[in-house]
Design a protein around this motif. Structure first.
Motif, short mmCIF file in Angstrom:
data_model
loop_
_atom_site.label_atom_id
_atom_site.label_comp_id
_atom_site.label_asym_id
_atom_site.label_seq_id
_atom_site.Cartn_x
_atom_site.Cartn_y
_atom_site.Cartn_z
N PRO A 45 -13.37 1.68 -9.62
CA PRO A 45 -14.38 0.73 -9.13
C PRO A 45 -15.03 0.00 -10.31
O PRO A 45 -15.17 0.58 -11.39
CB PRO A 45 -15.39 1.64 -8.43
N PRO A 46 -15.42 -1.26 -10.10
CA PRO A 46 -15.39 -2.00 -8.85
C PRO A 46 -14.06 -2.73 -8.57
O PRO A 46 -13.85 -3.19 -7.47
CB PRO A 46 -16.51 -3.01 -9.01
N GLU A 47 -13.17 -2.83 -9.59
CA GLU A 47 -11.92 -3.57 -9.37
C GLU A 47 -11.05 -2.90 -8.31
O GLU A 47 -10.46 -3.58 -7.47
CB GLU A 47 -11.13 -3.69 -10.69
N HIS A 48 -10.96 -1.59 -8.36
CA HIS A 48 -10.18 -0.87 -7.34
C HIS A 48 -10.69 -1.20 -5.95
O HIS A 48 -9.91 -1.52 -5.04
CB HIS A 48 -10.28 0.64 -7.58
N GLY A 100 -2.50 16.28 1.55
CA GLY A 100 -1.19 15.64 1.59
C GLY A 100 -1.22 14.16 1.27
O GLY A 100 -0.25 13.61 0.74
N PHE A 101 -2.32 13.49 1.59
CA PHE A 101 -2.48 12.08 1.25
C PHE A 101 -3.60 11.88 0.24
O PHE A 101 -4.16 10.79 0.11
CB PHE A 101 -2.76 11.24 2.50
N GLY A 102 -3.93 12.93 -0.50
CA GLY A 102 -5.01 12.85 -1.46
C GLY A 102 -6.35 12.92 -0.76
O GLY A 102 -6.49 13.43 0.35
N SER A 103 -7.38 12.37 -1.42
CA SER A 103 -8.73 12.37 -0.86
C SER A 103 -9.58 11.44 -1.70
O SER A 103 -9.18 11.00 -2.79
CB SER A 103 -9.31 13.79 -0.85
N GLY A 104 -10.77 11.14 -1.21
CA GLY A 104 -11.67 10.28 -1.97
C GLY A 104 -11.29 8.81 -1.88
O GLY A 104 -10.60 8.39 -0.95
N ILE A 105 -11.69 8.04 -2.89
CA ILE A 105 -11.49 6.58 -2.83
C ILE A 105 -10.02 6.20 -2.92
O ILE A 105 -9.65 5.08 -2.55
CB ILE A 105 -12.29 5.85 -3.93
N HIS A 106 -9.17 7.11 -3.37
CA HIS A 106 -7.74 6.80 -3.48
C HIS A 106 -6.92 7.42 -2.34
O HIS A 106 -5.71 7.52 -2.44
CB HIS A 106 -7.20 7.27 -4.83
N LEU A 107 -7.60 7.84 -1.27
CA LEU A 107 -6.87 8.33 -0.10
C LEU A 107 -5.81 7.32 0.29
O LEU A 107 -6.07 6.12 0.36
CB LEU A 107 -7.85 8.54 1.06
N CYS A 108 -4.60 7.79 0.53
CA CYS A 108 -3.45 6.90 0.78
C CYS A 108 -3.75 5.92 1.90
O CYS A 108 -3.94 6.31 3.05
CB CYS A 108 -2.22 7.74 1.13
N PHE A 109 -3.78 4.62 1.57
CA PHE A 109 -4.15 3.64 2.60
C PHE A 109 -3.00 3.36 3.55
O PHE A 109 -3.18 2.78 4.61
CB PHE A 109 -4.75 2.39 1.96
N GLY A 110 -1.77 3.81 3.22
CA GLY A 110 -0.66 3.68 4.14
C GLY A 110 -0.45 4.92 5.00
O GLY A 110 0.53 5.00 5.75
N GLY A 111 -1.39 5.87 4.92
CA GLY A 111 -1.25 7.12 5.66
C GLY A 111 -1.03 6.97 7.16
O GLY A 111 -0.15 7.62 7.72
N PRO A 112 -1.80 6.11 7.85
CA PRO A 112 -1.60 5.97 9.30
C PRO A 112 -0.18 5.53 9.66
O PRO A 112 0.39 6.01 10.64
CB PRO A 112 -2.64 4.91 9.69
N LEU A 113 0.39 4.61 8.87
CA LEU A 113 1.76 4.16 9.15
C LEU A 113 2.76 5.28 8.87
O LEU A 113 3.68 5.54 9.67
CB LEU A 113 2.10 2.94 8.32
N ALA A 114 2.61 5.99 7.75
CA ALA A 114 3.52 7.08 7.42
C ALA A 114 3.47 8.18 8.47
O ALA A 114 4.50 8.76 8.84
CB ALA A 114 3.18 7.65 6.04
#
Length: 406
Positions: free
Chosen positions: A86-89, A346-360
């Motif tokens: 953050p903040p770029e992320h 399995g998809f990590g946690s926090g601000i880097h939680l996998c944003f493609g998780g719902p599709l996967a």
């Protein structure tokens, strides 16, 4: 007090011979939740400490915050947002999420459902009558690459090129200059350059020519944060292709392997299709597609489980070990398809939680439901099957399965 891990445990985990079953070695690691390594890096392996770190603002994902530079395959001119802080992320993730899920495009995954179902059905039709199939080559690889290419707007005829690029990039992720040949890193760099060049051409062609695909929406969108640059769009697309595709391949393959090892659960899923939702969550805990986050950097001195990790230190996060931690999960080494209270990593946690998780998740739910329903008495040809080289993105490179009378 800092405790040095018994020499050899981490190296045995990283050694290819441990790929079929690293879990007993993870149990060894957990005896020392925060383990100082000979090279000055730290390995964290227990659930509580991992979750604390994943939510700790003093943990950096930016390689520039490491005290000692490390080799990497990806160029740093415009890194993907998972390699930024953050903040770029946050800015880049918000811009990507406007077109990839809630709240701005809440129907994305549901809208893909007919395509997911028809793609799975077509792949199974192609091998339904074969006595032997390779779940990876015949199914788990082509399914998500077809989906992600459709989502991005990549022409179908170009899909085969991705396999070579992605394989070389994945192989270079955990490059170790002490043990790996230089060609491993060079191949990854070349593949990254070629893939980025190809994606850059697609992005350039989308300017002023909006279409119904993710690249077009990223190129032509003026949201609250403005527009991504072309380089930022290429980095985001590159992330989706590699991280999104490879994790789903491993999740589907690990899932089918686990079901074949637990035939009573396979039969139950066939009779109770609704079981697939908690079952996929348990797979993400029990046999996850991502085992290790190879590095994070300490922004400042961080105290974890009584151990002071100095500023600039490299920290390795053993996610798969945390998800098998018996202090957090009851009967942690047992596959429980309807496990409750399953806050896995399995998809990590926090601000880097996998944003493609719902599709996967949805891809895997459909894939396993249909495989179990349509395969005729499937059984493993070899157990364990051959595994990919990487300890980071862990899964079989092939999964031969026989069906029918045999």
């Amino acid at each position: 007090m800092t405790t040095t891990e018994t020499p050899g445990t981490l190296q045995r985990i990283l050694d290819y011979s441990s790929r079929p079953d690293p879990y007993p070695l993870y149990a060894e690691l957990r005896r020392t939740p925060v383990a100082l390594q000979e090279d000055g890096s730290y390995v964290v392996s227990t659930y509580r400490e991992l979750t604390d770190l994943l939510h700790n603002p003093h943990l950096s994902s930016d390689v520039r915050n490491l005290a000692r530079p490390m080799e990497a395959a990806e160029g740093r001119s415009s890194p993907a947002f998972i390699n930024l802080d953050p903040p770029e992320h946050d800015r880049l993730r918000r811009m990507a999420m406007r077109h990839f899920g809630p709240p701005h495009t809440p129907g994305l995954v549901n809208g893909l459902e007919p395509h997911l179902t028809s793609t799975v059905a077509g792949l199974i039709d192609d091998f339904a009558d074969k006595e032997r199939i390779d779940v990876v080559d015949d199914f788990a690889y082509p399914f998500p690459v077809t989906v992600i290419c459709r989502l991005l707007g990549v022409p179908r005829e170009d899909e085969p090129r991705f396999r070579l690029w992605v394989n070389d990039i994945i192989e270079s992720i955990d490059y170790n200059p002490r043990t790996d040949p230089p060609e491993k890193l060079e191949n990854g760099r070349r593949a990254t350059k070629d893939l980025r060049g190809y994606l850059g051409g697609l992005v350039e062609a989308r300017h002023g020519r909006p279409a119904d695909d993710l690249l077009s929406r990223l190129v032509n969108d003026d949201g609250p944060d403005g527009r991504m640059t072309d380089e930022e769009i290429v980095s985001t697309a590159n992330l989706l292709l590699i991280a999104g595709h490879e994790t789903t391949v491993n999740l589907i393959t690990n899932g089918m392997l686990t079901l074949l090892r637990h035939p009573q659960v396979l039969r139950r899923l066939r009779d109770e299709p609704g079981l697939v939702v908690p079952l996929v969550e348990e797979l993400l805990r029990y046999e996850p597609p991502v085992h290790i986050i190879p590095w994070r950097a300490a922004y400042s001195d961080i105290t974890v489980a009584g151990t002071v990790i100095p500023k600039g230190s490299q920290i390795m996060l053993m996610l798969a070990s945390g998800s098998r931690d018996p202090d957090r999960f009851h009967d942690a080494d047992r596959f429980v398809p309807d496990r409750r209270d399953n806050q896995h990593l399995g998809f990590g946690s926090g601000i880097h939680l996998c944003f493609g998780g719902p599709l996967a998740r949805r891809e895997t739910q459909i894939a396993l439901t249909e495989l179990v329903r349509r395969l005729d008495r499937p059984r493993l040809v070899a157990d364990p099957p051959p595994y990919r080289r990487s300890p980071v993105l862990r899964g079989p490179i092939h999964l031969p399965v026989e069906q029918g009378d045999g």
